[in-house]
Design a protein around this motif. Structure first.
Motif, short mmCIF file in Angstrom:
data_model
loop_
_atom_site.label_atom_id
_atom_site.label_comp_id
_atom_site.label_asym_id
_atom_site.label_seq_id
_atom_site.Cartn_x
_atom_site.Cartn_y
_atom_site.Cartn_z
N GLU A 13 -5.93 11.98 -20.12
CA GLU A 13 -4.86 12.95 -19.86
C GLU A 13 -3.52 12.28 -19.57
O GLU A 13 -2.56 12.94 -19.22
N GLY A 14 -3.47 10.96 -19.70
CA GLY A 14 -2.23 10.24 -19.49
C GLY A 14 -1.94 9.85 -18.05
O GLY A 14 -0.83 9.42 -17.73
N ASN A 15 -2.92 9.99 -17.16
CA ASN A 15 -2.73 9.58 -15.78
C ASN A 15 -2.88 8.07 -15.67
O ASN A 15 -3.83 7.50 -16.19
N LEU A 16 -1.94 7.44 -14.97
CA LEU A 16 -2.00 6.00 -14.75
C LEU A 16 -3.18 5.68 -13.85
O LEU A 16 -3.27 6.18 -12.73
N LYS A 22 -1.28 -2.26 -9.13
CA LYS A 22 -2.58 -2.10 -8.48
C LYS A 22 -3.37 -3.40 -8.52
O LYS A 22 -4.04 -3.76 -7.55
N ALA A 23 -3.27 -4.12 -9.63
CA ALA A 23 -3.95 -5.42 -9.73
C ALA A 23 -3.40 -6.37 -8.68
O ALA A 23 -4.16 -7.08 -8.00
N GLN A 24 -2.09 -6.39 -8.53
CA GLN A 24 -1.47 -7.30 -7.58
C GLN A 24 -1.85 -6.97 -6.14
O GLN A 24 -2.17 -7.86 -5.36
N ILE A 25 -1.84 -5.69 -5.79
CA ILE A 25 -2.20 -5.35 -4.40
C ILE A 25 -3.66 -5.69 -4.14
O ILE A 25 -4.00 -6.20 -3.07
N ALA A 49 1.05 1.01 -0.76
CA ALA A 49 -0.18 0.24 -1.01
C ALA A 49 -1.40 1.14 -0.86
O ALA A 49 -2.32 1.11 -1.69
N TRP A 50 -1.40 1.95 0.19
CA TRP A 50 -2.51 2.89 0.39
C TRP A 50 -2.57 3.92 -0.73
O TRP A 50 -3.65 4.33 -1.16
N THR A 51 -1.43 4.35 -1.22
CA THR A 51 -1.39 5.29 -2.34
C THR A 51 -2.06 4.68 -3.57
O THR A 51 -2.84 5.34 -4.26
N HIS A 52 -1.78 3.41 -3.83
CA HIS A 52 -2.44 2.71 -4.94
C HIS A 52 -3.97 2.74 -4.76
O HIS A 52 -4.71 3.03 -5.71
N ILE A 53 -4.41 2.46 -3.57
CA ILE A 53 -5.85 2.42 -3.30
C ILE A 53 -6.46 3.82 -3.45
O ILE A 53 -7.53 3.97 -4.05
N LYS A 54 -5.77 4.83 -2.97
CA LYS A 54 -6.27 6.20 -3.09
C LYS A 54 -6.36 6.63 -4.56
O LYS A 54 -7.31 7.32 -4.94
N ILE A 55 -5.38 6.24 -5.36
CA ILE A 55 -5.43 6.56 -6.78
C ILE A 55 -6.64 5.89 -7.43
O ILE A 55 -7.36 6.50 -8.22
N LEU A 56 -6.86 4.64 -7.08
CA LEU A 56 -8.04 3.93 -7.60
C LEU A 56 -9.32 4.65 -7.20
O LEU A 56 -10.22 4.84 -8.01
N LYS A 81 -17.04 -5.36 -8.05
CA LYS A 81 -16.50 -4.56 -9.14
C LYS A 81 -14.97 -4.64 -9.17
O LYS A 81 -14.36 -4.75 -10.24
N ALA A 82 -14.34 -4.60 -8.02
CA ALA A 82 -12.88 -4.70 -7.94
C ALA A 82 -12.41 -6.06 -8.43
O ALA A 82 -11.43 -6.16 -9.18
N LYS A 83 -13.11 -7.11 -8.02
CA LYS A 83 -12.74 -8.46 -8.46
C LYS A 83 -12.87 -8.58 -9.98
O LYS A 83 -12.02 -9.17 -10.64
N GLU A 84 -13.93 -8.00 -10.53
CA GLU A 84 -14.13 -8.02 -11.97
C GLU A 84 -13.02 -7.25 -12.68
O GLU A 84 -12.50 -7.70 -13.71
N LEU A 85 -12.65 -6.10 -12.15
CA LEU A 85 -11.58 -5.29 -12.73
C LEU A 85 -10.27 -6.06 -12.77
O LEU A 85 -9.58 -6.10 -13.80
N VAL A 86 -9.93 -6.71 -11.67
CA VAL A 86 -8.68 -7.48 -11.60
C VAL A 86 -8.70 -8.63 -12.60
O VAL A 86 -7.74 -8.85 -13.35
N GLU A 87 -9.79 -9.38 -12.62
CA GLU A 87 -9.88 -10.52 -13.55
C GLU A 87 -9.82 -10.07 -15.00
O GLU A 87 -9.14 -10.69 -15.82
N ASN A 88 -10.52 -9.00 -15.34
CA ASN A 88 -10.50 -8.51 -16.71
C ASN A 88 -9.12 -8.01 -17.11
O ASN A 88 -8.67 -8.23 -18.23
#
Length: 125
Positions: A13-16, A22-25, A49-56, A81-88
């Motif tokens: 739907e085009g949502n970020l 998000k990767a950086q935080i 920063a919390w908003t980024h986490i809530k979106i995730l 899983k988060a570490k894998e997401l960031v690395e990928n």
């Protein structure tokens, strides 16, 4: 001259969903063990920063951060899983940037001559 790209991942739907911010935080949370410290390192306020986490948390089914509350045992850690997401994401971004640079060279530079002449570059010569 060089090419620049900006990448992110969206849902249907085009949502970020995920991108550089998000990767950086997440990287700095992993490094510091703290959302507050991570936000300072990124130059972002704590609420953002919390908003980024809530979106995730809203868009990604897997748990990515574990917040431990408590005076002496507090802190935040990333899940595997988060570490894998960031690395990928970092690998994906790097490979796309490399491809972009190669295509830029191929399409906009011919035999030691730029197809695009930048007026500002000529002023500095």
């Amino acid at each position: 001259m060089k090419s620049k790209i900006k990448m992110w991942i969206e849902d249907s739907e085009g949502n970020l969903i995920f991108g550089g911010g998000k990767a950086q935080i997440l990287e700095f949370i992993d490094e510091t063990g703290s959302i507050s410290e991570a936000s300072k390192k990124v130059g972002m306020n704590y609420k953002k920063a919390w908003t980024h986490i809530k979106i995730l948390q809203e868009y990604i089914d897997d748990e990515l951060v574990i917040v431990n509350k408590g005076r002496n045992s507090g802190g935040t850690v990333l899940t595997p899983k988060a570490k894998e997401l960031v690395e990928n994401f970092k690998k994906f971004r790097s490979e796309v940037q490399k491809f972009s640079e190669e295509k830029f060279e191929e399409l906009f530079k011919e035999k030691d001559e730029n197809i695009i002449q930048c007026a500002k570059d000529n002023e500095n010569v």
